[in-house]
Design an enzyme around this catalytic site. Sequence first.
Site, PDB file in Angstrom:
ATOM      1  CE1 TYR A 151       1.074  33.871  13.244  1.00  0.00           C
ATOM      2  CE2 TYR A 151      -0.060  32.422  14.780  1.00  0.00           C
ATOM      3  CZ  TYR A 151       0.906  33.377  14.525  1.00  0.00           C
ATOM      4  OH  TYR A 151       1.699  33.836  15.542  1.00  0.00           O
TER       5      TYR A 151
ATOM      6  N   GLY B  81      14.007  25.815  17.308  1.00  0.00           N
ATOM      7  CA  GLY B  81      14.443  24.428  17.451  1.00  0.00           C
ATOM      8  C   GLY B  81      15.889  24.264  17.850  1.00  0.00           C
TER       9      GLY B  81
ATOM     10  CB  SER C  21      10.708  31.548  18.923  1.00  0.00           C
ATOM     11  OG  SER C  21      11.709  30.783  18.293  1.00  0.00           O
TER      12      SER C  21
ATOM     13  CG  LEU D   4      17.611  26.950  22.928  1.00  0.00           C
ATOM     14  CD1 LEU D   4      16.842  28.000  23.716  1.00  0.00           C
ATOM     15  CD2 LEU D   4      19.008  26.747  23.504  1.00  0.00           C
ATOM     16  N   GLY D   5      16.255  22.618  21.072  1.00  0.00           N
ATOM     17  CA  GLY D   5      15.497  21.378  21.169  1.00  0.00           C
ATOM     18  C   GLY D   5      16.293  20.136  20.823  1.00  0.00           C
ATOM     19  N   GLY D   6      17.618  20.190  21.018  1.00  0.00           N
ATOM     20  CA  GLY D   6      18.456  19.033  20.695  1.00  0.00           C
ATOM     21  C   GLY D   6      18.921  19.045  19.260  1.00  0.00           C
TER      22      GLY D   6
END
Length: 322
Positions: free
Chosen positions: A53, A216, A211, A218-220
């Site tokens: 990372y 994202g 995930s 499913l995050g609006g």
Amino acid sequence: MDYTHLGRSGLSVSRLCLGTMNFGPQATEADSHRIMDRALEQGVNFFDTANVYGWRKGEGWTEQIVGRWFAQGGGRREKVVIATKLYGSMSDWPNDTFLSARNIISSCEGSLRRLQTDHLDLYQMHHIDLETPWDEIWQAMETLVRQGKVLYVGSSNFAGWNIAQAQETARARHFQGLVSEQSLYNLMERRIEMEVLPAAREYGLGVIPWSPLMRGVLGGILRKHREGRSASEQTQRLVAEHREQIERYEALCDEIGSHPADVGLAWLLRQPGVTAPIIGPRTLEQLDSNLGALEVTLEDTVLERLDAIFPAVGPAPQAYAW
């Protein structure tokens, strides 16, 4: 904050896991430290990272950021269950990748230095290595456990068959083997229900979904588009492919009065065998928003409607055969 055991182990971890992949590339070191402080204040004691990372080959940038946060003291290291991973390339030399005994030992030493700690609570294999025998992998992990440098071992992105191979070989060696599996899992991506989840339950592995909001989506995401916010090309392709489902999903979330991100996380928390979805905030605001999922209760009727929007693969693990 609620806590649960990590798989069949006696280790207690928070129901949400703080993912650190954005620390460095997306969040500054100062912001990353503030996010970790806030997470700990709110009872999140489970942090996940990886030696690759930061995406600067060989540097372990994100691990270094976490290590400097630990070094501030104040009980930070003692309170946190730190999980890191190995497998990805840390140099252009041939033995600095995958799961050879040499790389397992040397990668562990590197992570310990960068994280400024004397042990890893959970050491995860980031992917399966089809070229290295399980006896070699377990011999190296056993060595690290005997030395006190690793307490528990986990996997990531393993198939159900890989989990079975790992555990049966560990059993023959009288070794604990895996206690967790980190997999892609969310309302839109449910393939692990076919065989990975049944294998994890059978062998006592806690499942750590990565995930959980499908990049994202499913995050609006449609709300954000209406507000003029942009998304990556990959996210835009997912929206185009699943737009009708996403519209129904966001309408259901509006109907029950919960944010889509909270509903997506709350759904995962209801799934048997799931230990802690990984949240990857870039800001304090995103962290605080994710924590709201712990307050959401999904009624059975809502769960049925979510299944209708995002159908399951069928009764696992036999679904493919019927």
